[in-house]
Design a protein around this motif. Sequence first.
Motif, PDB file in Angstrom:
ATOM      1  N   ARG A  33       0.856  -1.185   0.000  1.00  0.00           N
ATOM      2  CA  ARG A  33       0.000   0.000   0.000  1.00  0.00           C
ATOM      3  C   ARG A  33       0.890   1.232   0.000  1.00  0.00           C
ATOM      4  NH1 ARG A  33      -5.696  -0.845   2.804  1.00  0.00           N
ATOM      5  NH2 ARG A  33      -5.802  -3.112   2.837  1.00  0.00           N
ATOM      6  N   GLU A  34       0.537   2.166  -0.826  1.00  0.00           N
ATOM      7  CA  GLU A  34       1.289   3.415  -0.850  1.00  0.00           C
ATOM      8  C   GLU A  34       0.952   4.253   0.376  1.00  0.00           C
ATOM      9  OE1 GLU A  34       2.158   6.155  -4.462  1.00  0.00           O
ATOM     10  OE2 GLU A  34       0.392   7.017  -3.475  1.00  0.00           O
ATOM     11  N   MET A  35       1.974   4.770   1.014  1.00  0.00           N
ATOM     12  CA  MET A  35       1.791   5.680   2.135  1.00  0.00           C
ATOM     13  C   MET A  35       2.522   6.983   1.804  1.00  0.00           C
ATOM     14  SD  MET A  35       2.689   5.204   6.187  1.00  0.00           S
ATOM     15  CE  MET A  35       2.137   6.435   7.399  1.00  0.00           C
ATOM     16  N   MET A  36       1.780   7.941   1.336  1.00  0.00           N
ATOM     17  CA  MET A  36       2.345   9.235   0.995  1.00  0.00           C
ATOM     18  C   MET A  36       2.342  10.127   2.237  1.00  0.00           C
ATOM     19  SD  MET A  36       1.096  11.905  -1.928  1.00  0.00           S
ATOM     20  CE  MET A  36       1.028  10.579  -3.136  1.00  0.00           C
ATOM     21  N   ILE A  37       3.516  10.582   2.629  1.00  0.00           N
ATOM     22  CA  ILE A  37       3.658  11.450   3.800  1.00  0.00           C
ATOM     23  C   ILE A  37       4.061  12.836   3.336  1.00  0.00           C
ATOM     24  CG2 ILE A  37       4.880  11.840   5.974  1.00  0.00           C
ATOM     25  CD1 ILE A  37       5.420   8.826   6.111  1.00  0.00           C
ATOM     26  N   VAL A  38       3.287  13.839   3.714  1.00  0.00           N
ATOM     27  CA  VAL A  38       3.622  15.238   3.419  1.00  0.00           C
ATOM     28  C   VAL A  38       4.005  15.917   4.735  1.00  0.00           C
ATOM     29  CG1 VAL A  38       2.262  15.461   1.317  1.00  0.00           C
ATOM     30  CG2 VAL A  38       1.149  15.804   3.529  1.00  0.00           C
ATOM     31  N   SER A  39       5.009  16.759   4.670  1.00  0.00           N
ATOM     32  CA  SER A  39       5.571  17.326   5.893  1.00  0.00           C
ATOM     33  C   SER A  39       5.559  18.847   5.897  1.00  0.00           C
ATOM     34  CB  SER A  39       7.017  16.833   6.069  1.00  0.00           C
ATOM     35  OG  SER A  39       7.578  17.344   7.258  1.00  0.00           O
ATOM     36  N   SER A  40       5.498  19.401   7.099  1.00  0.00           N
ATOM     37  CA  SER A  40       5.628  20.850   7.271  1.00  0.00           C
ATOM     38  C   SER A  40       7.087  21.285   7.349  1.00  0.00           C
ATOM     39  CB  SER A  40       4.923  21.298   8.560  1.00  0.00           C
ATOM     40  OG  SER A  40       3.526  21.163   8.452  1.00  0.00           O
ATOM     41  N   TRP A  41       8.012  20.315   7.334  1.00  0.00           N
ATOM     42  CA  TRP A  41       9.414  20.644   7.587  1.00  0.00           C
ATOM     43  C   TRP A  41      10.247  20.586   6.305  1.00  0.00           C
ATOM     44  CZ3 TRP A  41       7.878  22.353  11.802  1.00  0.00           C
ATOM     45  CH2 TRP A  41       7.099  21.619  12.694  1.00  0.00           C
ATOM     46  N   PRO A  42      11.220  21.472   6.170  1.00  0.00           N
ATOM     47  CA  PRO A  42      12.122  21.417   5.014  1.00  0.00           C
ATOM     48  C   PRO A  42      12.914  20.108   4.995  1.00  0.00           C
ATOM     49  CG  PRO A  42      12.317  23.526   6.175  1.00  0.00           C
ATOM     50  CD  PRO A  42      11.498  22.629   7.050  1.00  0.00           C
ATOM     51  N   ARG A  43      13.304  19.683   3.822  1.00  0.00           N
ATOM     52  CA  ARG A  43      14.082  18.452   3.698  1.00  0.00           C
ATOM     53  C   ARG A  43      15.442  18.605   4.381  1.00  0.00           C
ATOM     54  NH1 ARG A  43      13.720  13.763   1.196  1.00  0.00           N
ATOM     55  NH2 ARG A  43      11.753  14.391   0.199  1.00  0.00           N
ATOM     56  N   ASP A  44      15.785  17.586   5.132  1.00  0.00           N
ATOM     57  CA  ASP A  44      17.072  17.506   5.842  1.00  0.00           C
ATOM     58  C   ASP A  44      17.224  18.567   6.930  1.00  0.00           C
ATOM     59  OD1 ASP A  44      17.853  15.352   4.218  1.00  0.00           O
ATOM     60  OD2 ASP A  44      18.686  16.702   2.707  1.00  0.00           O
ATOM     61  N   PHE A  45      16.124  19.227   7.294  1.00  0.00           N
ATOM     62  CA  PHE A  45      16.224  20.232   8.353  1.00  0.00           C
ATOM     63  C   PHE A  45      16.444  19.538   9.688  1.00  0.00           C
ATOM     64  CE2 PHE A  45      14.506  23.195  11.518  1.00  0.00           C
ATOM     65  CZ  PHE A  45      15.325  24.278  11.244  1.00  0.00           C
ATOM     66  N   PRO A  46      17.497  19.916  10.424  1.00  0.00           N
ATOM     67  CA  PRO A  46      17.830  19.222  11.675  1.00  0.00           C
ATOM     68  C   PRO A  46      16.661  19.174  12.657  1.00  0.00           C
ATOM     69  CG  PRO A  46      19.601  20.687  11.036  1.00  0.00           C
ATOM     70  CD  PRO A  46      18.454  20.989  10.117  1.00  0.00           C
ATOM     71  N   GLY A  47      16.403  18.001  13.193  1.00  0.00           N
ATOM     72  CA  GLY A  47      15.353  17.838  14.193  1.00  0.00           C
ATOM     73  C   GLY A  47      14.034  17.430  13.577  1.00  0.00           C
ATOM     74  N   PRO A  48      13.111  18.362  13.379  1.00  0.00           N
ATOM     75  CA  PRO A  48      11.807  17.996  12.829  1.00  0.00           C
ATOM     76  C   PRO A  48      11.895  17.368  11.439  1.00  0.00           C
ATOM     77  CG  PRO A  48      11.716  20.165  13.828  1.00  0.00           C
ATOM     78  CD  PRO A  48      13.162  19.781  13.802  1.00  0.00           C
ATOM     79  N   GLY A  49      12.760  17.913  10.582  1.00  0.00           N
ATOM     80  CA  GLY A  49      12.882  17.388   9.229  1.00  0.00           C
ATOM     81  C   GLY A  49      13.567  16.030   9.185  1.00  0.00           C
ATOM     82  N   THR A  50      14.745  15.944   9.790  1.00  0.00           N
ATOM     83  CA  THR A  50      15.478  14.677   9.765  1.00  0.00           C
ATOM     84  C   THR A  50      14.750  13.598  10.556  1.00  0.00           C
ATOM     85  OG1 THR A  50      16.834  15.467  11.622  1.00  0.00           O
ATOM     86  CG2 THR A  50      17.721  15.761   9.402  1.00  0.00           C
ATOM     87  N   GLY A  51      14.064  13.999  11.620  1.00  0.00           N
ATOM     88  CA  GLY A  51      13.282  13.033  12.388  1.00  0.00           C
ATOM     89  C   GLY A  51      12.117  12.482  11.585  1.00  0.00           C
ATOM     90  N   ASP A  82      -0.296  23.329   4.565  1.00  0.00           N
ATOM     91  CA  ASP A  82      -1.402  22.711   3.831  1.00  0.00           C
ATOM     92  C   ASP A  82      -1.477  21.206   4.049  1.00  0.00           C
ATOM     93  OD1 ASP A  82      -2.100  25.174   2.650  1.00  0.00           O
ATOM     94  OD2 ASP A  82      -0.560  24.912   1.116  1.00  0.00           O
ATOM     95  N   VAL A  83      -0.575  20.663   4.871  1.00  0.00           N
ATOM     96  CA  VAL A  83      -0.480  19.204   4.982  1.00  0.00           C
ATOM     97  C   VAL A  83      -1.696  18.591   5.671  1.00  0.00           C
ATOM     98  CG1 VAL A  83       2.038  19.266   4.902  1.00  0.00           C
ATOM     99  CG2 VAL A  83       0.886  19.326   7.129  1.00  0.00           C
ATOM    100  N   PHE A  84      -2.280  19.299   6.628  1.00  0.00           N
ATOM    101  CA  PHE A  84      -3.450  18.765   7.336  1.00  0.00           C
ATOM    102  C   PHE A  84      -4.593  18.525   6.363  1.00  0.00           C
ATOM    103  CE2 PHE A  84      -7.396  18.995   9.677  1.00  0.00           C
ATOM    104  CZ  PHE A  84      -7.143  18.363  10.882  1.00  0.00           C
ATOM    105  N   ASP A  85      -4.906  19.526   5.548  1.00  0.00           N
ATOM    106  CA  ASP A  85      -6.011  19.394   4.600  1.00  0.00           C
ATOM    107  C   ASP A  85      -5.715  18.332   3.551  1.00  0.00           C
ATOM    108  OD1 ASP A  85      -7.430  21.343   5.929  1.00  0.00           O
ATOM    109  OD2 ASP A  85      -6.801  22.965   4.587  1.00  0.00           O
ATOM    110  N   GLU A  86      -4.452  18.190   3.192  1.00  0.00           N
ATOM    111  CA  GLU A  86      -4.073  17.184   2.204  1.00  0.00           C
ATOM    112  C   GLU A  86      -4.381  15.777   2.707  1.00  0.00           C
ATOM    113  OE1 GLU A  86      -2.048  16.336  -1.624  1.00  0.00           O
ATOM    114  OE2 GLU A  86      -3.224  17.969  -0.742  1.00  0.00           O
ATOM    115  N   VAL A  87      -4.158  15.551   3.999  1.00  0.00           N
ATOM    116  CA  VAL A  87      -4.413  14.234   4.584  1.00  0.00           C
ATOM    117  C   VAL A  87      -5.893  14.059   4.912  1.00  0.00           C
ATOM    118  CG1 VAL A  87      -3.898  12.723   6.554  1.00  0.00           C
ATOM    119  CG2 VAL A  87      -2.068  14.023   5.440  1.00  0.00           C
ATOM    120  N   ALA A  88      -6.519  15.090   5.451  1.00  0.00           N
ATOM    121  CA  ALA A  88      -7.947  14.998   5.774  1.00  0.00           C
ATOM    122  C   ALA A  88      -8.777  14.697   4.527  1.00  0.00           C
ATOM    123  CB  ALA A  88      -8.421  16.287   6.427  1.00  0.00           C
ATOM    124  N   SER A  89      -8.351  15.217   3.385  1.00  0.00           N
ATOM    125  CA  SER A  89      -9.083  15.006   2.132  1.00  0.00           C
ATOM    126  C   SER A  89      -8.795  13.648   1.515  1.00  0.00           C
ATOM    127  CB  SER A  89      -8.712  16.095   1.124  1.00  0.00           C
ATOM    128  OG  SER A  89      -7.355  15.964   0.722  1.00  0.00           O
TER     129      SER A  89
END
Length: 366
Positions: A33-51, A82-89
């Motif tokens: 099953r495809e699991m598409m994850i959209v994030s509020s964090w920049p790519r490779d950003f230390p902490g929230p992004g890398t986590g 916009d990630v919340f609405d993307e997942v809620a939809s």
Amino acid sequence: MDRREFLKKAGVGTASGAAVALAAPAVHAQTTREMMIVSSWPRDFPGPGTGSQRLAERIEKLSEGRLAVKYFAAGERVGAFDVFDEVASGNAQAYTSADYYWKGKQPGFAYFTSVPFGLTYAEMDSWMKFGGGQQLWDELSDEYGIKPFASGNTGAQMAGWFNKEVNSIDDLNGLKMRIPGLGGDIMSKLGVAPVSLPASQSYEALVSGAIDAAEWIGPWNDYFLKYYEVAKYYYYPGMHEAASQLSMGVNKSWFMDLPEIDREIIEASCMIENAMTMAEFNHKSGIYLDKLINEHGVKVRGYSEEIIDAIGEAADEVFATTVEHSDLTRRIHESFVKARGELGRWMVLSDAGYTQQRNRVLGITA
């Protein structure tokens, strides 16, 4: 039958049994099953992004590929907010973010990231797991078709970066500051004009003069945003965010349609990352605080008691308004306050009491 013949036959029987036992999972493993994850964090950003990236990799690995994860950092598929609405939809299966960004939808969301005079990481973890916090978060998110999980924590945050010293309430008046959540509502009562910006845009806003101050997280992350190039005064403590819980929100319809083992894998992966991110923040924040001070001349300052007391008074006003939103918001607040009182009394004697005296004896200072 001699011993050799018995062992031979026993070995064959065991092998046959193993083949039968493995047949069902092997067939199941072919279903992906495809699991598409959209994030509020920049790519490779230390902490929230890398986590978040680490979390995505762990889910796919533990599911042995049954969950084919595609991870999109902020701006790669949708905007950071916009990630919340993307997942809620249903356009994506999960997001990683901080749920206080959704307080405009329902102010109760703020409590599941952080609120002023809120819970420390240890207190938040206890409330979520044993104090009813997760159940209330589930109830709140269910209205939007989301199943939420704690998936990280920043620990205690700094109060922010300022381009001038802030010694009194008067010094805050008129400042434009990047600060989200209920913390922004509270600072507005002290004369600050709160601005909600993704972290990636806050540095440019400081450079251009669009804002005068910005809070993000703490030394490790703030170092990489290079706030020190445009604002030399770094204030603490972050009364607005004692410990910000990061989140993974999963489309509930999609989630409940998964086999139980895959639902458990997502939950377990989030629990692992929740602990990993907090440990990483604690390890690296002290290291990067030294760099900011010794390599870049950053001046660390403490908020005055006048400012902290004013923040406390403003917090009471904001909470009084917030709980009027709905019965659910009031129940979230009351549960939170109960946990803060019970856990706080214990923390005075345990973690806080111990570290205060240990640091006094050893001469450890900020």
